[in-house]
Scaffold this motif. Structure first.
Motif, PDB file in Angstrom:
ATOM      1  N   MET A   1     -52.528 -18.140 -86.807  1.00  0.00           N
ATOM      2  CA  MET A   1     -52.438 -19.507 -86.619  1.00  0.00           C
ATOM      3  C   MET A   1     -53.659 -19.954 -85.537  1.00  0.00           C
ATOM      4  O   MET A   1     -53.517 -19.201 -84.348  1.00  0.00           O
ATOM      5  N   LEU A   2     -54.488 -20.847 -85.562  1.00  0.00           N
ATOM      6  CA  LEU A   2     -55.286 -21.311 -84.576  1.00  0.00           C
ATOM      7  C   LEU A   2     -54.865 -22.440 -84.018  1.00  0.00           C
ATOM      8  O   LEU A   2     -54.369 -23.602 -84.543  1.00  0.00           O
ATOM      9  N   GLU A   3     -54.660 -22.537 -82.449  1.00  0.00           N
ATOM     10  CA  GLU A   3     -54.182 -23.439 -81.812  1.00  0.00           C
ATOM     11  C   GLU A   3     -55.142 -23.961 -80.560  1.00  0.00           C
ATOM     12  O   GLU A   3     -55.590 -23.204 -79.821  1.00  0.00           O
ATOM     13  N   ILE A   4     -55.705 -25.282 -80.946  1.00  0.00           N
ATOM     14  CA  ILE A   4     -56.602 -25.740 -79.826  1.00  0.00           C
ATOM     15  C   ILE A   4     -56.147 -26.926 -79.190  1.00  0.00           C
ATOM     16  O   ILE A   4     -55.154 -27.857 -79.675  1.00  0.00           O
ATOM     17  N   ARG A   5     -55.898 -26.681 -77.703  1.00  0.00           N
ATOM     18  CA  ARG A   5     -55.279 -27.904 -76.839  1.00  0.00           C
ATOM     19  C   ARG A   5     -56.131 -28.285 -75.674  1.00  0.00           C
ATOM     20  O   ARG A   5     -56.749 -27.589 -75.089  1.00  0.00           O
ATOM     21  N   GLY A   6     -56.394 -29.539 -75.840  1.00  0.00           N
ATOM     22  CA  GLY A   6     -57.377 -30.254 -74.945  1.00  0.00           C
ATOM     23  C   GLY A   6     -58.762 -29.527 -74.668  1.00  0.00           C
ATOM     24  O   GLY A   6     -59.166 -29.797 -73.606  1.00  0.00           O
ATOM     25  N   LEU A   7     -59.235 -29.106 -75.801  1.00  0.00           N
ATOM     26  CA  LEU A   7     -60.468 -28.305 -75.502  1.00  0.00           C
ATOM     27  C   LEU A   7     -61.733 -29.458 -75.193  1.00  0.00           C
ATOM     28  O   LEU A   7     -61.782 -30.210 -76.055  1.00  0.00           O
ATOM     29  N   ALA A   8     -62.440 -29.125 -74.169  1.00  0.00           N
ATOM     30  CA  ALA A   8     -63.604 -29.734 -73.632  1.00  0.00           C
ATOM     31  C   ALA A   8     -64.591 -28.625 -73.522  1.00  0.00           C
ATOM     32  O   ALA A   8     -64.712 -27.588 -72.913  1.00  0.00           O
ATOM     33  N   ALA A   9     -65.918 -29.236 -73.832  1.00  0.00           N
ATOM     34  CA  ALA A   9     -67.020 -28.435 -73.652  1.00  0.00           C
ATOM     35  C   ALA A   9     -68.380 -29.306 -73.623  1.00  0.00           C
ATOM     36  O   ALA A   9     -68.090 -30.432 -74.095  1.00  0.00           O
ATOM     37  N   SER A  10     -69.227 -28.596 -72.880  1.00  0.00           N
ATOM     38  CA  SER A  10     -70.402 -29.371 -72.671  1.00  0.00           C
ATOM     39  C   SER A  10     -71.680 -28.450 -72.963  1.00  0.00           C
ATOM     40  O   SER A  10     -71.602 -27.189 -72.728  1.00  0.00           O
ATOM     41  N   ILE A  11     -72.785 -29.157 -73.196  1.00  0.00           N
ATOM     42  CA  ILE A  11     -74.016 -28.339 -73.382  1.00  0.00           C
ATOM     43  C   ILE A  11     -75.105 -29.219 -72.462  1.00  0.00           C
ATOM     44  O   ILE A  11     -75.246 -30.234 -72.336  1.00  0.00           O
ATOM     45  N   ASN A  12     -75.683 -28.105 -71.511  1.00  0.00           N
ATOM     46  CA  ASN A  12     -76.574 -28.888 -70.650  1.00  0.00           C
ATOM     47  C   ASN A  12     -75.944 -29.711 -69.735  1.00  0.00           C
ATOM     48  O   ASN A  12     -76.731 -31.039 -69.537  1.00  0.00           O
ATOM     49  N   GLU A  13     -74.766 -29.708 -69.216  1.00  0.00           N
ATOM     50  CA  GLU A  13     -74.005 -30.677 -68.610  1.00  0.00           C
ATOM     51  C   GLU A  13     -73.636 -31.849 -69.296  1.00  0.00           C
ATOM     52  O   GLU A  13     -73.092 -32.613 -68.750  1.00  0.00           O
ATOM     53  N   LYS A  14     -73.908 -32.009 -70.570  1.00  0.00           N
ATOM     54  CA  LYS A  14     -73.713 -33.048 -71.244  1.00  0.00           C
ATOM     55  C   LYS A  14     -72.340 -32.808 -72.200  1.00  0.00           C
ATOM     56  O   LYS A  14     -72.219 -31.873 -72.878  1.00  0.00           O
ATOM     57  N   PRO A  15     -70.993 -33.689 -71.839  1.00  0.00           N
ATOM     58  CA  PRO A  15     -69.897 -33.427 -72.596  1.00  0.00           C
ATOM     59  C   PRO A  15     -69.901 -33.827 -74.030  1.00  0.00           C
ATOM     60  O   PRO A  15     -70.581 -34.966 -74.143  1.00  0.00           O
ATOM     61  N   ILE A  16     -69.582 -32.778 -75.102  1.00  0.00           N
ATOM     62  CA  ILE A  16     -69.578 -33.118 -76.380  1.00  0.00           C
ATOM     63  C   ILE A  16     -68.275 -33.150 -76.921  1.00  0.00           C
ATOM     64  O   ILE A  16     -67.871 -34.213 -77.324  1.00  0.00           O
ATOM     65  N   LEU A  17     -67.242 -32.139 -76.521  1.00  0.00           N
ATOM     66  CA  LEU A  17     -65.967 -32.193 -76.834  1.00  0.00           C
ATOM     67  C   LEU A  17     -65.196 -32.458 -75.753  1.00  0.00           C
ATOM     68  O   LEU A  17     -65.228 -32.157 -74.705  1.00  0.00           O
ATOM     69  N   LYS A  18     -64.215 -33.301 -75.955  1.00  0.00           N
ATOM     70  CA  LYS A  18     -63.792 -34.223 -74.849  1.00  0.00           C
ATOM     71  C   LYS A  18     -62.127 -34.161 -74.910  1.00  0.00           C
ATOM     72  O   LYS A  18     -61.528 -35.420 -74.723  1.00  0.00           O
ATOM     73  N   GLY A  19     -61.862 -33.203 -75.597  1.00  0.00           N
ATOM     74  CA  GLY A  19     -60.171 -32.866 -75.609  1.00  0.00           C
ATOM     75  C   GLY A  19     -59.528 -32.709 -76.841  1.00  0.00           C
ATOM     76  O   GLY A  19     -59.261 -33.886 -77.728  1.00  0.00           O
ATOM     77  N   ILE A  20     -59.827 -31.752 -77.588  1.00  0.00           N
ATOM     78  CA  ILE A  20     -59.480 -31.516 -79.044  1.00  0.00           C
ATOM     79  C   ILE A  20     -58.191 -30.719 -78.963  1.00  0.00           C
ATOM     80  O   ILE A  20     -57.904 -29.878 -78.385  1.00  0.00           O
ATOM     81  N   ASP A  21     -57.324 -31.489 -79.853  1.00  0.00           N
ATOM     82  CA  ASP A  21     -55.895 -30.908 -80.013  1.00  0.00           C
ATOM     83  C   ASP A  21     -55.964 -30.692 -81.615  1.00  0.00           C
ATOM     84  O   ASP A  21     -56.179 -31.620 -82.409  1.00  0.00           O
ATOM     85  N   LEU A  22     -55.742 -29.500 -82.009  1.00  0.00           N
ATOM     86  CA  LEU A  22     -55.701 -29.041 -83.394  1.00  0.00           C
ATOM     87  C   LEU A  22     -54.929 -27.744 -83.526  1.00  0.00           C
ATOM     88  O   LEU A  22     -55.184 -26.708 -82.733  1.00  0.00           O
ATOM     89  N   THR A  23     -54.235 -27.793 -84.666  1.00  0.00           N
ATOM     90  CA  THR A  23     -53.447 -26.661 -85.005  1.00  0.00           C
ATOM     91  C   THR A  23     -53.755 -26.486 -86.369  1.00  0.00           C
ATOM     92  O   THR A  23     -53.522 -27.327 -87.202  1.00  0.00           O
ATOM     93  N   VAL A  24     -54.167 -25.154 -86.833  1.00  0.00           N
ATOM     94  CA  VAL A  24     -54.392 -24.644 -88.199  1.00  0.00           C
ATOM     95  C   VAL A  24     -53.380 -23.446 -88.380  1.00  0.00           C
ATOM     96  O   VAL A  24     -53.727 -22.435 -87.913  1.00  0.00           O
ATOM     97  N   PRO A  25     -52.169 -24.097 -89.112  1.00  0.00           N
ATOM     98  CA  PRO A  25     -51.202 -22.637 -89.447  1.00  0.00           C
ATOM     99  C   PRO A  25     -51.903 -21.792 -90.355  1.00  0.00           C
ATOM    100  O   PRO A  25     -53.053 -21.887 -91.047  1.00  0.00           O
TER     101      PRO A  25
END
Lengths: 249, 494
Positions: A1-25
């Motif tokens: 099971m994949l569990e993603i909570r509040g995932l935030a990520a950026s590239i070259n200091e530019k935010p791309i992901l801003k809080g992903i919540d996702l569960t794939v059983p």
């Protein structure tokens, strides 16, 4: 099971992901849809550990293991596979050698014996046949001189051989005709089993006719803004993202 | 892939033990005093029991050398070499001359064992009939420092009429052949290092393949520097008479050193009508440490003369070692429709410097040459391809194809390409292609996403880059070369 909570990520200091919540059983296939630039590919890269992306918050675990602290090859050994949107060319590197090196690296990581050239070729030829790929694809250099469709099929071949437990397909359907599309869908369907999960990133409903997802999520501006069953994809195909974009604004 | 697994093992063993071949045997050495003079040359000639004409030849070269200056046109940089601060002669102490292996110092044999040299003498020592242990079909003329200690397969070779022996022996046993050919491809005054070599060379190999004979096995020589501050001046002469074939393999490893060591070898190849010589090298001299301290200076002159019609000389080299490499294996294509080939992989890492390439001199009508050069630079190293293709007026319809590719790893290294093309015949055709690329982050990521470690990914990509050259190597060398590439680039990424 994949569990993603509040995932935030950026590239070259530019935010791309801003809080992903996702569960794939385990055992489920989820589709990620959304307009260009919404962060779909970034999600695939961040989960697989591409270095240019900086995780700025949140967690992502696979079967309880923290993915984000692992090296890309460790994530691969843990069962994660990313089918690239634009597969990379490796000049001079024989496709069969590459596949066997990869497969043996993963087998080693699992404490399994390595396959010799003969064992590997037998396995690989069975897969190429099933995927309706010409045998010479194994002899050619990795993705060099491959057509767009051949590159995508080569990704599916790798996936079939490496037998991941979590497959992320990044627009593997783009640029494919209907026959090739079916091959990709069949490739994923063949892997479906209780311990297999997949995230299918796509622009088009079409693939999902053959690869029916358990859930569909819409990604917009780095967040999941809507989730639903397979019918959501059909709905989006008709109405587009305009309404969602307006809602989000 | 097995080679990658082996590569991984090799990389691990190297990271654990530093330079893998960095051991030193404790055999007592017999040194000439430091420095170079006519007296030293006389001493060398005497120790080698040479005839008078050889001494004269050496002294002539020495006189020429005294008037010459060290060349400085290559893109390499090193502190001045004090030629008077080197030993020019060192020989393992021998009792009555190593006529058989029973008399060979066991330390020496142990060293070969460490090196993994497949010396059949071990079997012979154990009382096995040499004729029954020829499965591997590789003859080894093992050169330990300056004296050739053991020559194997001599019987099989002599049955075919092939002469394969230390050059010092050839000077004594086959003086007419040596006199006729020595210095005819690389004259004593050719260049500074060739002149020095001519004056002081102490050993090397001599190969003579008679007319129409296909040499029954690959000929292989392993060189190894093993004495502190001893320059290594090898001299190799290979003559292939009309219609004959020979493949010669040369491979080197050297023990770890703090001081720089000079190595100035000369190799001369001569191919008559329809003769073919294939000369393959894997060079792995000690490259110096990660900060550029120590390492071998490798200043080599290698040249082949395609004297006969349809003759062919092919150089293949994998250069991973040495602090400085200055080396241009060349072909002089006299013969009509003669063929010259140069396949090269040169790897530099840390502070290594390589200035290497080839010269193809087209004299004969319809002569053809191919140059495939792959340069890989990592760390703070500099890697230069320097090549000359010269079409002389008589070289009607001669052709050359040159491909020169550079691969950069990291952003502190340099790759340079210096091709010279001179054409004095309007029907001659010269093609030159060059590329420079970097190992891309997305290539590394792609491999790692599939489960490969970063080291394996680099090794895979580099081996792919070099494939056109590696496939020219004899099989067993190809595997060794793959390992060497991985070892040489260890730690270059990340």
């Amino acid at each position: 099971m994949l569990e993603i909570r509040g995932l935030a990520a950026s590239i070259n200091e530019k935010p791309i992901l801003k809080g992903i919540d996702l569960t794939v059983p385990a055992g489920e296939v989820h589709a990620i849809m959304g307009p260009n630039g919404s962060g779909k590919s970034t999600l695939g890269y961040v989960l697989s550990g591409r270095e240019d992306y900086v995780v700025t918050g949140g967690t992502a675990t696979f079967n309880g293991v923290d993915l984000l602290t692992m090296e890309p090859e460790q994530r691969a050994a843990a069962g994660l596979f990313l089918a690239f949107q634009a597969p990379i060319e490796l000049p001079g590197v024989n496709n069969a050698n590459f596949l066997r090196t990869a497969l043996n690296a993963i087998r080693r990581a699992h404490g399994e014996s390595e396959l010799d050239a003969v064992q590997f070729l037998k396995l690989a030829k069975a897969e190429t046949k099933r995927l309706a790929m010409p045998d010479d694809m194994l002899k050619r250099n990795v993705n060099v001189g491959f057509s767009g469709g051949e590159k995508k099929r080569n990704e599916v071949l790798q996936m079939a051989l490496l037998r991941p437990r979590l497959a992320i397909l990044d627009e593997t359907d783009s640029g494919l005709d209907i026959d090739a599309l079916k091959i990709v869908a069949d490739g994923v369907n063949a892997l479906r089993r209780p311990e297999f999960s997949a995230l299918v990133i796509t622009h088009h409903q079409r693939l999902l006719d053959y690869l029916v997802p358990n859930r569909v999520h819409v990604l917009l501006h780095g967040r999941i803004v809507r989730s639903g069953g397979p019918e959501l994809a059909k709905e989006l195909e008709k109405s587009g993202y305009a309404e969602l974009i307006a809602e989000a604004a | 892939m097995a080679a990658v697994t082996e590569t991984l093992d090799t990389v691990q063993s190297v990271t654990q033990s530093g330079y893998k071949w960095g051991f030193e045997t404790t055999i007592e050495m017999d040194f000439a005093p430091k420095g170079l003079s006519e007296d030293i040359i006389r001493l060398i000639s005497t120790r080698k029991e040479e005839p008078e004409w050889m001494l004269e030849w050496r002294l002539k070269a020495y006189a020429a050398w005294l008037k010459m200056e060290e060349p400085h046109w290559a893109r390499v940089d090193h502190p001045p070499i004090d030629y008077q601060d080197l030993h020019y002669y060192a020989a393992p102490k021998k009792k009555a001359g190593p006529k058989s292996l029973d008399e060979v110092d066991p330390e020496l044999l142990k060293m070969y064992e460490k090196l993994g040299i497949p010396l059949k003498e071990r079997a012979i020592l154990a009382g096995v009939d040499p004729d029954t242990v020829e499965d591997r079909q590789v003859a080894v003329d093992a050169v330990f420092d300056s004296v050739s200690v053991a020559t194997t397969f001599k019987a099989t070779l002599s049955k075919a009429g092939v002469i394969f022996c230390p050059i010092s022996e050839a000077i004594r046993e086959h003086p007419d052949l040596v006199k006729q050919y020595l210095g005819t491809v690389v004259p004593t005054g050719d260049n500074f290092f060739a002149a020095l070599n001519s004056a002081v060379f102490t050993d090397g190999s001599f190969v003579y393949i008679p007319k129409g004979v296909r040499c029954p096995m690959e000929l292989s020589t392993y060189f190894r520097i093993n004495a502190r501050n001893t320059g290594q001046f090898e001299r190799t002469l290979i003559i292939a008479e009309a219609g004959s074939h020979v493949s010669y393999l040369e491979g080197c490893t050297a023990p770890q050193r703090d001081e720089n060591q000079l190595h100035a070898a000369v190799v001369e190849l001569i191919a008559m009508d329809d003769a073919q010589i294939k000369y393959s090298t894997v060079q792995n001299w000690y490259p110096g440490d990660a900060n550029g301290k120590g390492g071998i200076y490798n200043f080599v002159t290698k040249r082949g003369a395609c004297r006969g019609a349809r003759s062919k000389i092919s150089w293949t080299q994998v250069e991973t070692g040495s602090a400085i490499t200055w080396k241009y294996p060349s072909c002089v294509l006299h013969g009509e429709d003669s063929v010259g080939e140069f396949y090269s992989v040169a790897v530099t890492n840390n502070h290594q410097q390589a200035d290497t390439g080839t010269k193809m001199i087209h004299i004969g009508k319809g002569s053809r040459s191919t140059i495939i050069s792959k340069g890989i630079s990592a760390g703070h190293s500099n890697n230069t391809y320097r090549g000359l293709v010269r079409m002389l007026p008589g070289a009607a319809n001669a052709r050359n194809f040159t491909q020169c590719d550079s691969l950069l790893i990291g952003d502190q290294c340099g790759a340079h390409t210096v091709p010279y093309i001179e054409s004095r015949n309007p029907t001659a055709k010269v093609e030159h292609e060059a590329t420079t690329s970097k190992i891309a982050d997305d290539q590394l990521f792609y491999c790692r996403q599939r489960g490969l470690s970063e080291e394996d990914a680099v090794s895979l990509i580099v081996n792919g880059f070099c494939k056109d050259v590696l496939k020219e190597l004899p099989m067993e060398f190809a595997v060794e070369a793959q390992k060497l590439l991985a070892v040489s680039l260890e730690g270059s990424v990340g």
